[in-house]
Design an enzyme around this catalytic site. Structure first.
Site, PDB file in Angstrom:
ATOM      1  N   LEU A  54       0.830  -1.208   0.000  1.00  0.00           N
ATOM      2  CA  LEU A  54       0.000   0.000   0.000  1.00  0.00           C
ATOM      3  C   LEU A  54       0.867   1.262   0.000  1.00  0.00           C
ATOM      4  O   LEU A  54       0.584   2.221  -0.713  1.00  0.00           O
ATOM      5  CB  LEU A  54      -0.930  -0.009   1.219  1.00  0.00           C
ATOM      6  CG  LEU A  54      -2.051  -1.065   1.187  1.00  0.00           C
ATOM      7  CD1 LEU A  54      -2.672  -1.226   2.567  1.00  0.00           C
ATOM      8  CD2 LEU A  54      -3.129  -0.687   0.161  1.00  0.00           C
ATOM      9  N   LYS A  78      -5.592  -8.280  16.195  1.00  0.00           N
ATOM     10  CA  LYS A  78      -6.576  -8.476  17.265  1.00  0.00           C
ATOM     11  C   LYS A  78      -5.881  -8.954  18.540  1.00  0.00           C
ATOM     12  O   LYS A  78      -5.044  -9.846  18.490  1.00  0.00           O
ATOM     13  CB  LYS A  78      -7.602  -9.521  16.823  1.00  0.00           C
ATOM     14  CG  LYS A  78      -9.005  -9.249  17.297  1.00  0.00           C
ATOM     15  CD  LYS A  78      -9.967 -10.262  16.701  1.00  0.00           C
ATOM     16  CE  LYS A  78     -11.396  -9.971  17.080  1.00  0.00           C
ATOM     17  NZ  LYS A  78     -11.959  -8.755  16.491  1.00  0.00           N
ATOM     18  N   SER A  82      -9.554 -10.007  22.883  1.00  0.00           N
ATOM     19  CA  SER A  82     -10.645  -9.809  21.916  1.00  0.00           C
ATOM     20  C   SER A  82     -10.910 -11.082  21.132  1.00  0.00           C
ATOM     21  O   SER A  82     -12.058 -11.371  20.775  1.00  0.00           O
ATOM     22  CB  SER A  82     -10.299  -8.698  20.930  1.00  0.00           C
ATOM     23  OG  SER A  82      -9.903  -7.547  21.602  1.00  0.00           O
ATOM     24  N   ARG A  88     -16.052 -16.727  22.123  1.00  0.00           N
ATOM     25  CA  ARG A  88     -17.143 -17.014  23.071  1.00  0.00           C
ATOM     26  C   ARG A  88     -18.456 -16.462  22.552  1.00  0.00           C
ATOM     27  O   ARG A  88     -19.485 -17.132  22.589  1.00  0.00           O
ATOM     28  CB  ARG A  88     -16.827 -16.383  24.442  1.00  0.00           C
ATOM     29  CG  ARG A  88     -15.760 -17.138  25.189  1.00  0.00           C
ATOM     30  CD  ARG A  88     -15.848 -16.875  26.705  1.00  0.00           C
ATOM     31  NE  ARG A  88     -14.604 -17.271  27.335  1.00  0.00           N
ATOM     32  CZ  ARG A  88     -13.604 -16.432  27.621  1.00  0.00           C
ATOM     33  NH1 ARG A  88     -13.740 -15.133  27.382  1.00  0.00           N
ATOM     34  NH2 ARG A  88     -12.493 -16.864  28.164  1.00  0.00           N
ATOM     35  N   ARG A  89     -18.414 -15.204  22.047  1.00  0.00           N
ATOM     36  CA  ARG A  89     -19.620 -14.548  21.537  1.00  0.00           C
ATOM     37  C   ARG A  89     -20.241 -15.371  20.413  1.00  0.00           C
ATOM     38  O   ARG A  89     -21.455 -15.467  20.282  1.00  0.00           O
ATOM     39  CB  ARG A  89     -19.259 -13.144  21.044  1.00  0.00           C
ATOM     40  CG  ARG A  89     -20.416 -12.317  20.532  1.00  0.00           C
ATOM     41  CD  ARG A  89     -20.109 -10.807  20.631  1.00  0.00           C
ATOM     42  NE  ARG A  89     -18.829 -10.418  20.045  1.00  0.00           N
ATOM     43  CZ  ARG A  89     -18.663 -10.125  18.751  1.00  0.00           C
ATOM     44  NH1 ARG A  89     -19.663 -10.202  17.921  1.00  0.00           N
ATOM     45  NH2 ARG A  89     -17.473  -9.764  18.306  1.00  0.00           N
ATOM     46  N   ASP A 105     -10.731 -11.741  10.987  1.00  0.00           N
ATOM     47  CA  ASP A 105     -10.284 -10.350  11.198  1.00  0.00           C
ATOM     48  C   ASP A 105      -9.194 -10.242  12.266  1.00  0.00           C
ATOM     49  O   ASP A 105      -9.097  -9.235  12.960  1.00  0.00           O
ATOM     50  CB  ASP A 105     -11.475  -9.448  11.532  1.00  0.00           C
ATOM     51  CG  ASP A 105     -12.144  -9.826  12.855  1.00  0.00           C
ATOM     52  OD1 ASP A 105     -11.873 -10.928  13.369  1.00  0.00           O
ATOM     53  OD2 ASP A 105     -12.932  -9.009  13.367  1.00  0.00           O
ATOM     54  N   ARG A 110      -6.967  -0.758   7.576  1.00  0.00           N
ATOM     55  CA  ARG A 110      -7.957   0.222   7.126  1.00  0.00           C
ATOM     56  C   ARG A 110      -7.260   1.242   6.232  1.00  0.00           C
ATOM     57  O   ARG A 110      -6.244   1.810   6.611  1.00  0.00           O
ATOM     58  CB  ARG A 110      -8.571   0.914   8.340  1.00  0.00           C
ATOM     59  CG  ARG A 110      -9.638   1.928   7.996  1.00  0.00           C
ATOM     60  CD  ARG A 110     -10.305   2.443   9.253  1.00  0.00           C
ATOM     61  NE  ARG A 110     -11.042   1.395   9.945  1.00  0.00           N
ATOM     62  CZ  ARG A 110     -11.251   1.388  11.268  1.00  0.00           C
ATOM     63  NH1 ARG A 110     -10.754   2.327  12.027  1.00  0.00           N
ATOM     64  NH2 ARG A 110     -11.950   0.407  11.806  1.00  0.00           N
ATOM     65  N   GLU A 171      -8.461  -8.763   6.857  1.00  0.00           N
ATOM     66  CA  GLU A 171      -9.641  -7.955   6.536  1.00  0.00           C
ATOM     67  C   GLU A 171      -9.188  -6.540   6.205  1.00  0.00           C
ATOM     68  O   GLU A 171      -8.448  -5.931   6.979  1.00  0.00           O
ATOM     69  CB  GLU A 171     -10.604  -7.930   7.732  1.00  0.00           C
ATOM     70  CG  GLU A 171     -11.857  -7.099   7.470  1.00  0.00           C
ATOM     71  CD  GLU A 171     -12.838  -7.105   8.650  1.00  0.00           C
ATOM     72  OE1 GLU A 171     -13.398  -8.167   8.957  1.00  0.00           O
ATOM     73  OE2 GLU A 171     -13.026  -6.028   9.251  1.00  0.00           O
ATOM     74  N   GLU A 186     -19.179   7.745  15.189  1.00  0.00           N
ATOM     75  CA  GLU A 186     -20.306   6.851  15.517  1.00  0.00           C
ATOM     76  C   GLU A 186     -19.868   5.811  16.547  1.00  0.00           C
ATOM     77  O   GLU A 186     -20.588   5.511  17.504  1.00  0.00           O
ATOM     78  CB  GLU A 186     -20.809   6.167  14.238  1.00  0.00           C
ATOM     79  CG  GLU A 186     -22.069   5.348  14.421  1.00  0.00           C
ATOM     80  CD  GLU A 186     -21.819   3.859  14.631  1.00  0.00           C
ATOM     81  OE1 GLU A 186     -22.766   3.146  14.956  1.00  0.00           O
ATOM     82  OE2 GLU A 186     -20.661   3.413  14.467  1.00  0.00           O
TER      83      GLU A 186
HETATM   84  P1  GTP Z   1     -18.099  -8.968  13.183  1.00  0.00           P
HETATM   85  O1  GTP Z   1     -18.539 -10.122  14.003  1.00  0.00           O
HETATM   86  O2  GTP Z   1     -18.005  -7.676  13.984  1.00  0.00           O
HETATM   87  O3  GTP Z   1     -16.826  -9.242  12.414  1.00  0.00           O
HETATM   88  O4  GTP Z   1     -19.274  -8.757  12.159  1.00  0.00           O
HETATM   89  P2  GTP Z   1     -19.291  -8.968  10.581  1.00  0.00           P
HETATM   90  O5  GTP Z   1     -18.368 -10.047  10.185  1.00  0.00           O
HETATM   91  O6  GTP Z   1     -20.708  -8.990  10.143  1.00  0.00           O
HETATM   92  O7  GTP Z   1     -18.588  -7.650  10.179  1.00  0.00           O
HETATM   93  P3  GTP Z   1     -18.766  -6.457   9.181  1.00  0.00           P
HETATM   94  O8  GTP Z   1     -18.033  -6.761   7.935  1.00  0.00           O
HETATM   95  O9  GTP Z   1     -20.173  -5.966   9.038  1.00  0.00           O
HETATM   96  O10 GTP Z   1     -17.972  -5.369  10.050  1.00  0.00           O
HETATM   97  C1  GTP Z   1     -16.707  -5.623  10.522  1.00  0.00           C
HETATM   98  C2  GTP Z   1     -16.054  -4.354  11.026  1.00  0.00           C
HETATM   99  O11 GTP Z   1     -16.481  -3.203  10.260  1.00  0.00           O
HETATM  100  C3  GTP Z   1     -16.382  -3.962  12.437  1.00  0.00           C
HETATM  101  O12 GTP Z   1     -15.558  -4.612  13.357  1.00  0.00           O
HETATM  102  C4  GTP Z   1     -16.126  -2.455  12.412  1.00  0.00           C
HETATM  103  O13 GTP Z   1     -14.733  -2.166  12.469  1.00  0.00           O
HETATM  104  C5  GTP Z   1     -16.631  -2.071  11.064  1.00  0.00           C
HETATM  105  N1  GTP Z   1     -18.050  -1.711  11.114  1.00  0.00           N
HETATM  106  C6  GTP Z   1     -19.086  -2.449  10.657  1.00  0.00           C
HETATM  107  N2  GTP Z   1     -20.259  -1.827  10.883  1.00  0.00           N
HETATM  108  C7  GTP Z   1     -19.972  -0.656  11.489  1.00  0.00           C
HETATM  109  C8  GTP Z   1     -20.772   0.443  11.979  1.00  0.00           C
HETATM  110  O14 GTP Z   1     -21.989   0.450  11.912  1.00  0.00           O
HETATM  111  N3  GTP Z   1     -20.112   1.476  12.552  1.00  0.00           N
HETATM  112  C9  GTP Z   1     -18.753   1.522  12.640  1.00  0.00           C
HETATM  113  N4  GTP Z   1     -18.202   2.587  13.215  1.00  0.00           N
HETATM  114  N5  GTP Z   1     -17.980   0.502  12.209  1.00  0.00           N
HETATM  115  C10 GTP Z   1     -18.570  -0.572  11.644  1.00  0.00           C
HETATM  116 MG    MG Z   2     -16.037  -9.554  10.567  1.00  0.00          MG
END
Ligand code: GTP
Ligand code: MG
Length: 235
Positions: A54, A78, A82, A88-89, A105, A110, A171, A186
């Site tokens: 990059l 990570k 976490s 666990r979650r 992830d 980013r 990711e 947010e």
């Molecule tokens: P995870 O279990 O969190 O990995 O859910 P997922 O696999 O459905 O993830 P998704 O690709 O939707 O989002 C992964 C990451 O994107 C999150 O950990 C955040 O860093 C970011 N992200 C996703 N949605 C939001 C949001 O509504 N607000 C913000 N600020 N960040 C978000």
């Molecule tokens: Mg994810």
């Protein structure tokens, strides 16, 4: 002196009153964290490989095209805590194999770009340069209900070790400065633990996200105007 620093870190976590160490882990968890070291290192290598590519593209475009498609880059590995929490979650076993097979992830990068078109340019560069894209979530084309916009990619990064090449999943989140501003703030207001924002906030939150998207459209317009002006009156 590393051992000295380590000692200080451990001392500062020990309560001077009870002698207990804050957040002390149970035996099996401690073992898990140790095993995790190798896995985290591989993911750090993947992030390093990605960051190098990059940064090269960023400087190369700045030099060759007078437009740097990358405003800034952030990355993270990570933390073990976490990783355990997420396993666990998700109701998965807290083991090394389960982290390796189910968490995509552990390595996160980013990329924040000036323009929406830069986001897709970087996506194309990734695809053309030996990194397989295994999943795309285009929250720019289809924003989340709260207004969140970003392009999420899961990619396989070849990590060149001394005796083999390992493909490590990472990711990547790609977004514009305006999208990043919204997402950063947010997250400050509604962190993950707080759950979904109350309905009375969600309209305003969505409106703010739309305002950010409007800013992106206006900056794109300005960018195009400038290119046009240059064609008419070359400088
Ligand atoms: P995870 O279990 O969190 O990995 O859910 P997922 O696999 O459905 O993830 P998704 O690709 O939707 O989002 C992964 C990451 O994107 C999150 O950990 C955040 O860093 C970011 N992200 C996703 N949605 C939001 C949001 O509504 N607000 C913000 N600020 N960040 C978000
Ligand atoms: Mg994810």
């Amino acid at each position: 002196n590393w051992s000295f620093n380590d000692g200080v870190a451990r001392l500062s976590r020990r309560s001077p009153v009870t002698g207990e160490v804050a957040g002390e882990r149970t035996g099996s968890e401690l073992e898990f964290v140790r095993e995790l070291g190798g896995l985290l290192l591989m993911h750090k290598f993947a992030v390093d490989e990605l960051l190098t590519k990059l940064r090269i593209w960023s400087e190369e475009f700045d030099y060759a095209h007078e437009h740097d498609p990358i405003e800034h880059i952030a990355s993270r590995i990570k933390r073990p805590e976490s990783i355990m929490q997420k396993l666990r979650r998700k109701g998965l076993p807290v083991t090394l194999a389960s982290a390796r097979d189910h968490l995509t992830d552990i390595a996160g990068v980013r990329v924040v770009c000036p323009f929406v078109s830069d986001v897709y340019l970087i996506r194309d560069l990734i695809r053309r340069n030996g990194m397989e894209i295994v999943q795309t979530k285009d929250y720019i084309a289809e924003p989340k209900p709260n207004g969140y916009r970003s392009l999420h990619l899961l990619i396989r990064v070849p990590v060149h070790l001394s005796d083999r090449v390992e493909k490590v999943t990472a990711e990547i989140q790609l977004r514009t400065i305006a999208m990043d501003f919204w997402a950063a703030v947010e997250r400050k207001i509604f962190d993950k633990s707080g759950g979904a924002p109350r309905p009375e906030f969600s309209g305003e939150l969505k409106a703010a996200a739309d305002a950010a998207a409007d800013l992106d459209a206006r900056m794109k317009g300005l960018h195009e105007l400038k290119a046009l002006a240059r064609e008419v009156v070359p400088d």
